[in-house]
Design an enzyme around this catalytic site. Structure first.
Site, PDB file in Angstrom:
ATOM      1  N   SER A  64       0.800  -1.233   0.000  1.00  0.00           N
ATOM      2  CA  SER A  64       0.000   0.000   0.000  1.00  0.00           C
ATOM      3  C   SER A  64       0.830   1.280   0.000  1.00  0.00           C
ATOM      4  O   SER A  64       0.274   2.357  -0.230  1.00  0.00           O
ATOM      5  CB  SER A  64      -0.912   0.029   1.220  1.00  0.00           C
ATOM      6  OG  SER A  64      -2.048  -0.734   0.979  1.00  0.00           O
ATOM      7  N   LYS A  67       0.523   3.365  -2.973  1.00  0.00           N
ATOM      8  CA  LYS A  67      -0.661   4.212  -3.223  1.00  0.00           C
ATOM      9  C   LYS A  67      -0.313   5.696  -3.182  1.00  0.00           C
ATOM     10  O   LYS A  67      -0.979   6.513  -3.827  1.00  0.00           O
ATOM     11  CB  LYS A  67      -1.752   3.902  -2.187  1.00  0.00           C
ATOM     12  CG  LYS A  67      -2.346   2.495  -2.315  1.00  0.00           C
ATOM     13  CD  LYS A  67      -3.218   2.172  -1.097  1.00  0.00           C
ATOM     14  CE  LYS A  67      -3.869   0.801  -1.181  1.00  0.00           C
ATOM     15  NZ  LYS A  67      -4.513   0.429   0.105  1.00  0.00           N
ATOM     16  N   TYR A 189      -3.213  -2.340 -10.557  1.00  0.00           N
ATOM     17  CA  TYR A 189      -3.147  -2.156  -9.097  1.00  0.00           C
ATOM     18  C   TYR A 189      -2.300  -3.251  -8.429  1.00  0.00           C
ATOM     19  O   TYR A 189      -1.454  -2.958  -7.576  1.00  0.00           O
ATOM     20  CB  TYR A 189      -4.582  -2.128  -8.536  1.00  0.00           C
ATOM     21  CG  TYR A 189      -4.641  -2.120  -7.032  1.00  0.00           C
ATOM     22  CD1 TYR A 189      -4.353  -0.974  -6.308  1.00  0.00           C
ATOM     23  CD2 TYR A 189      -4.981  -3.278  -6.320  1.00  0.00           C
ATOM     24  CE1 TYR A 189      -4.392  -0.972  -4.918  1.00  0.00           C
ATOM     25  CE2 TYR A 189      -5.032  -3.277  -4.940  1.00  0.00           C
ATOM     26  CZ  TYR A 189      -4.729  -2.128  -4.236  1.00  0.00           C
ATOM     27  OH  TYR A 189      -4.759  -2.140  -2.864  1.00  0.00           O
ATOM     28  N   TYR A 240      -4.991   3.801   7.841  1.00  0.00           N
ATOM     29  CA  TYR A 240      -6.363   3.265   7.911  1.00  0.00           C
ATOM     30  C   TYR A 240      -6.996   3.589   9.257  1.00  0.00           C
ATOM     31  O   TYR A 240      -6.958   4.735   9.679  1.00  0.00           O
ATOM     32  CB  TYR A 240      -6.361   1.743   7.641  1.00  0.00           C
ATOM     33  CG  TYR A 240      -5.403   1.380   6.548  1.00  0.00           C
ATOM     34  CD1 TYR A 240      -5.624   1.828   5.258  1.00  0.00           C
ATOM     35  CD2 TYR A 240      -4.250   0.646   6.792  1.00  0.00           C
ATOM     36  CE1 TYR A 240      -4.739   1.537   4.245  1.00  0.00           C
ATOM     37  CE2 TYR A 240      -3.359   0.351   5.778  1.00  0.00           C
ATOM     38  CZ  TYR A 240      -3.606   0.800   4.513  1.00  0.00           C
ATOM     39  OH  TYR A 240      -2.727   0.526   3.520  1.00  0.00           O
ATOM     40  N   VAL A 258       1.165  -3.718   3.852  1.00  0.00           N
ATOM     41  CA  VAL A 258       1.101  -5.031   4.506  1.00  0.00           C
ATOM     42  C   VAL A 258       2.366  -5.859   4.300  1.00  0.00           C
ATOM     43  O   VAL A 258       2.487  -6.939   4.869  1.00  0.00           O
ATOM     44  CB  VAL A 258      -0.139  -5.870   4.103  1.00  0.00           C
ATOM     45  CG1 VAL A 258      -1.411  -5.267   4.640  1.00  0.00           C
ATOM     46  CG2 VAL A 258      -0.203  -6.099   2.614  1.00  0.00           C
TER      47      VAL A 258
HETATM   48  N1  GLN Z   1      -2.220  -5.050  -2.213  1.00  0.00           N
HETATM   49  C1  GLN Z   1      -2.793  -5.011  -0.899  1.00  0.00           C
HETATM   50  C2  GLN Z   1      -4.301  -5.135  -0.968  1.00  0.00           C
HETATM   51  O1  GLN Z   1      -4.891  -4.598  -1.859  1.00  0.00           O
HETATM   52  C3  GLN Z   1      -2.379  -3.735  -0.224  1.00  0.00           C
HETATM   53  C4  GLN Z   1      -2.946  -3.585   1.165  1.00  0.00           C
HETATM   54  C5  GLN Z   1      -2.025  -2.901   2.137  1.00  0.00           C
HETATM   55  O2  GLN Z   1      -0.797  -2.865   1.983  1.00  0.00           O
HETATM   56  N2  GLN Z   1      -2.603  -2.429   3.217  1.00  0.00           N
HETATM   57  O3  GLN Z   1      -4.930  -5.765  -0.160  1.00  0.00           O
END
Ligand code: GLN
Length: 304
Positions: A64, A67, A189, A240, A258
């Site tokens: 993530s 992003k 993505y 989050y 993650v």
């Molecule tokens: N690729 C992961 C997902 O879409 C990214 C989530 C994350 O790093 N929090 O679930």
């Protein structure tokens, strides 16, 4: 003048032997193979001096954290039109939460939860000629490192088990907030999330957010106004449903993934990356959160 190296060494010594390091993400099967004992920190100050400790040069899945980089690219391409399709409010919910998206008519709360990042991916798929290659080139360019790449096994692994992201993308499509095909957008993505970097590369990639929009080589990629907005979104939405906790404990804009990475920065001062793959129950690096709390407490350096 803070002795950054001494502070990093101290934090490493204090946390290295922690027995409870959280759990490595396993919902993307390929990520479950990573050794939870990895722990590294890398800091670059605005003058370009660097300080590091532990496994800072082992590549990991940025997930993530990507992003923020896709948001930066989309923002520089289409400007404020982004905000017609995605909001800038913290969600107070897990990164893959769906019901708010339905309640709020397909406008994601912010670009750093999955649904918001999928809208940003859609913008890039529309705007870029060769979306995956062009985005990778952008990340390599920001970092000044041509070796950065996707991990195709991780991208394929996430595609196989990505039911929740398929649900999000389909919901967005049903609300007319996705221009391209669900499969095409998610392929982009999953690839952006699979990019691998080590702590040094991630720190360098985020240098522009501490350096008023200019990257390591001093090339301008974002306006000061755009940097202000992206840092604001990182502070309020980067973790989050733990964004409040991160602001409270650490007091810096930042972003987690993650894969266990966390990048944070103090504008005009430094960028720092911690990596420890074990996660807490909110999906943020367990040791990374603790290391950054110690860092801003010991150095007395935070935006507050
Ligand atoms: N690729 C992961 C997902 O879409 C990214 C989530 C994350 O790093 N929090 O679930």
């Amino acid at each position: 003048m803070v002795d950054f190296q001494a502070v990093l060494d101290e934090i490493y010594a204090e946390l290295q032997n922690t027995t409870d390091k959280g759990a490595v993400a396993s919902y993307i099967p390929e990520l479950a193979n990573v050794d939870s004992d990895n722990f590294g920190i890398y800091l670059n100050n605005i003058q370009g001096d660097d300080f590091y400790v532990g496994d800072w040069d082992t590549p990991f899945s940025i997930q993530s954290i990507s992003k923020v980089l896709s948001l930066a690219k989309a923002f520089s391409l289409v400007g404020n039109k982004i905000w017609d399709r995605v909001d800038v409010e913290p969600s107070g919910n897990p990164f893959n939460h769906l019901s708010l998206l339905e309640l709020e008519n397909g406008i994601p709360r912010n670009p750093l939860i999955n649904s918001g990042a999928i809208v940003i991916a859609d913008i890039l798929v529309s705007e870029l000629e060769n979306p995956k290659a062009d985005f990778l080139a952008y990340v390599r360019n920001l970092t000044n490192d041509q070796t950065i790449d996707f991990n195709l096994d991780v991208a394929a692994s996430e595609k196989e088990t990505g039911y929740n992201n398929y649900a999000a993308a389909n919901l967005l499509k049903s609300f007319d907030n996705l221009e391209n095909d669900v499969d095409e957008v998610l392929d982009f993505y999953f690839h952006q999330c699979s990019i691998e970097m080590d702590c040094q590369q991630l720190t360098n990639a985020f240098f522009l957010f501490a350096n008023r929009g200019k990257c390591m080589r001093n090339t301008a990629h974002l306006t000061l106004n755009q940097v202000k907005r992206i840092n604001g979104i990182m502070l309020t939405c980067g973790f989050y449903d733990e964004a409040g906790e991160f602001a409270f404990e650490v007091g810096l804009p930042g972003k987690s993934g993650v894969g266990g990475g966390i990048v944070a920065l103090l504008p005009n001062e430094f960028t720092i990356t911690c990596w420890s793959p074990g996660l807490n129950d909110k999906g943020n690096s367990y040791l990374g959160m603790m290391a950054l709390e110690k860092f801003t407490t010991k150095t007395k350096l935070s935006i507050f």
